[in-house]
Design an enzyme around this catalytic site. Sequence first.
Site, short mmCIF file in Angstrom:
data_model
loop_
_atom_site.label_atom_id
_atom_site.label_comp_id
_atom_site.label_asym_id
_atom_site.label_seq_id
_atom_site.Cartn_x
_atom_site.Cartn_y
_atom_site.Cartn_z
N LYS A 502 0.84 -1.20 0.00
CA LYS A 502 0.00 0.00 0.00
C LYS A 502 0.87 1.26 0.00
CE LYS A 502 -0.11 -0.24 4.98
NZ LYS A 502 -0.76 -0.84 6.13
N ARG A 597 -11.23 0.50 13.35
CA ARG A 597 -10.93 1.21 12.11
C ARG A 597 -11.87 0.67 11.04
NH1 ARG A 597 -4.75 1.28 9.90
NH2 ARG A 597 -5.27 -0.86 9.31
N TYR A 726 14.57 32.23 4.60
CA TYR A 726 13.35 32.97 4.89
C TYR A 726 13.28 33.39 6.35
CZ TYR A 726 11.35 31.57 0.39
OH TYR A 726 11.11 31.40 -0.93
N MET A 775 10.95 25.13 0.21
CA MET A 775 10.18 24.11 -0.51
C MET A 775 11.10 23.13 -1.24
SD MET A 775 7.23 24.57 -3.38
CE MET A 775 6.18 25.62 -2.41
C1 PLP Z 1 -0.07 -1.66 6.93
C2 PLP Z 1 -0.70 -2.85 7.45
C3 PLP Z 1 0.07 -3.97 7.83
C4 PLP Z 1 1.57 -3.98 7.83
O1 PLP Z 1 2.07 -3.42 8.99
P1 PLP Z 1 3.64 -3.31 9.28
O2 PLP Z 1 3.72 -2.79 10.65
O3 PLP Z 1 4.16 -2.34 8.28
O4 PLP Z 1 4.21 -4.66 9.10
C5 PLP Z 1 -0.60 -5.12 8.19
N1 PLP Z 1 -1.95 -5.16 8.21
C6 PLP Z 1 -2.73 -4.10 7.90
C7 PLP Z 1 -4.21 -4.24 7.95
C8 PLP Z 1 -2.13 -2.91 7.52
O5 PLP Z 1 -2.89 -1.85 7.20
#
Ligand code: PLP
Length: 833
Positions: A502, A597, A726, A775
Amino acid sequence: MLPVNHPKPYTVVEIAHILKADIFGSQANNHILIRNLWTDTRQSVKTSESIFFCLRGPHFDGHNFLDEAAKKGMFCCVVDCLPEQLRPDVTYLMVRDTKEALQQLAAHHRSQLLETRFIAITGSNGKTMVKEWLYDLLHPHYNCSKSPLSYNSQIGVPLSVWKCSAENQFAIIEAGISLPGEMERLRHIIQPQIGVFTHLGSAHDAGFQSREQKLAEKARLFYTCESILVGADQPDVVDYFRKIYPEKKLLTVSSTCTKADFTFQTNASGEVFFSSKHYDLERIKISSPFKDIISNKNLILALSAGLVLTDGNLQLIEKIPTLFQVRMRMEWTRGLNDCMILNDCYTSDPEALQQALQTLLTSGQYRKKIIVLSEFDQLTEADEQMAFSTLLETLKSSEKLSDTKVLYVGADKFEKLSELPVEKAVFTTTQHLLSYLKKNPPTQSDILLKGARKFQFESIAEQLSASLHETRVEINLSAIGRNLSFFKSLLPVGTKLMAMVKAASYGSGSFELARYLASLGVDYLAVAYADEGVELRNAHITMPVMVMNAHTHLLPLIFENNLEPQIFSFGQINFLKNFETNSPLSIHIKIDTGMHRLGFKSTQLKTLLNELSVLKETLRVRSILSHLSAADDPKEDKFTHWQIEQFHRAADQIDKVLGYHPIRHIFNTAGILDHMDERSEMVRIGIGMYGISHRPDLQIHLQPAIEWHSFVSQVKDLEPGDSIGYGRSFVATKKMKTATIALGYADGFRRILSNGRGGVYIKGIYCPVIGRICMDMTMVDVSHIPDVEEGDPVEIIGPNQAIEKLAQAMNTVPYEVLTSIGTRVKRVYFKES
Ligand SMILES: *Cc1c(COP(=O)(O)O)cnc(C)c1O
């Protein structure tokens, strides 16, 4: 066909005899001659002369690729268990252990080569350099064979030895080990007469208890040697060799100890002088092309070994100026128009060409391939012959000729080129090629650049590159592979791996990494949003992909792309009820056990079970999952255990309603480390792949896989009273020197790091930020570094500044640091060899 460097062929029955293997299947192949050992179906080999070894590794099992190998023309294989169905036209050689069989075959081959002198090179660093340079010094005056660039392992060494033939005067073999016991096997295969020991590193190797154990283990390689060359700058190493091998000729090489057999000095203007007690050599100036001490040390070691081998042929010294820096990495960089560029202009032998071609042709199977080649400079006629036949053979055995193009720069060899069975174009100069590429920019292609130095292919890389903003993130794929192996070693056998890619694989780029993970044999990928999944499919990644935020209106898109949604709400369930489909829909069910969640809460379970019992015929529940809230916090262990129990209770009930048992998974990286149990059939690994974990005690087993680098844009001298940046938030009170770095908050170097909260490393020295981060630019204090120049490299994350340290300065976690590195920052992928 490769004209030289080929082993005496053995027939299938001869090999069976050497391996004491039982023969099953077809007997018709018994007398076919075998020239190649084939261990990976992705390699292109001439299958009509190859035997396929089904090797087993942490992430793969060669036995699973028998069908694929058969499709490519395999007729003979070595297995340690027979497939259920034997193919009538294939001969199976059954052995107890396929890796041992490979080693045994190589050892037998070695024992036939009585005239060839074998040189074994080992040590913690530098062995590839010494091997390559020793070869370059001897070749082509002497007929030599050497290990291909990276072949120093339990599998690489047998393959290297197999390539040697009776015509070789010298065989130069590199040996590397990571565990006790391994060197003994390599020694048996190589049986060297000359040994070279480069250096004993201080790095802590996970496989060894102590420095002594590591040295003792490495020293075993030299048991059969008459002479051993060893660097004398480590007296304990020399003493050890003297002690265990009193009868052998020990030759020392040193830059500091004048009593050594071979010594060298570098003077203030960088000239290198070489002396030896042997061969009448008194302070000879050698024209080393290298400036750094490590390269020069390794060069002298290679030269000394060459002199020992040739009994003092001083012509070797004349070849020194032609040596190249050995590049250990082949780099993929992202180019314009979705191209990937593999720049391999650093090596020139035919073997390196073959390796580069293999890498190109086996990556991203559905993409177009462009091979940009120059005339081979500095190659002998025979080598050039070999390079061309390598190219021809590799292309012929590739499956995608229609999508492959060769662009050639040079005046020679036009007629030869016409034999290549692909589209091609010839240019007399690199400039002509550049203007052609400007008019016909490649799209969605993998491009190999392989040119001799004088053709300056860097300019091609530059033109095809995505961005000239030189700040870049380097992703070490080999490290990711090793980290995954480590996590896998902690899991019960058979546990599946889901890799979390992801957020563009935590900022490291989605499909490039996903492609690599697929090649490692990861079972599942997971993305956060549907469009990330679609991007993977567009990059022709075909493995199963779970989508976490699979909102109802996106479900058609998800199913259309053969992605698998995570189902967490009744809104999604209602949609599924009305969705028209011919085949069952693959889904994952998310249970909320306390993260609050996404997911069904325990109070909703009963309704969920009712819905599932109605829907179950249209669904194929691939897995049931939940996510832990505080897996990395021992203070919350009680809550974590409660979450795990809740999860399995819910999953048991779902199993009952469905009438089958979907895969269960609840552990992320931290969960694997602290809570793993047998009931979890899959784990979801994210941050751990990059070598990051909350457990400092495990850090030695993990290797950071991400580095972030930039460059100095300008250096400035400040007078007292001058202000910086700045808001004039910093005013110099004394004379100072600053460097402006091509890096700003738009790149993810957050503004909170301004005015000394954060810093970077230049030449390995810490340089705090002064003034406010802009930036696109940042100013750092370099008053304490004497020789900073424009263009100097800057480390933001790397060996000096761990990501955890930067995260702390930013007041956040490594996850956020990684995912907020700007998209304009170039991503570079590489594998170590
Ligand atoms: C991101 C995520 C993981 C991975 O977690 P890590 O701590 O990066 O290993 C596992 N399960 C879910 C549902 C996640 O969103």
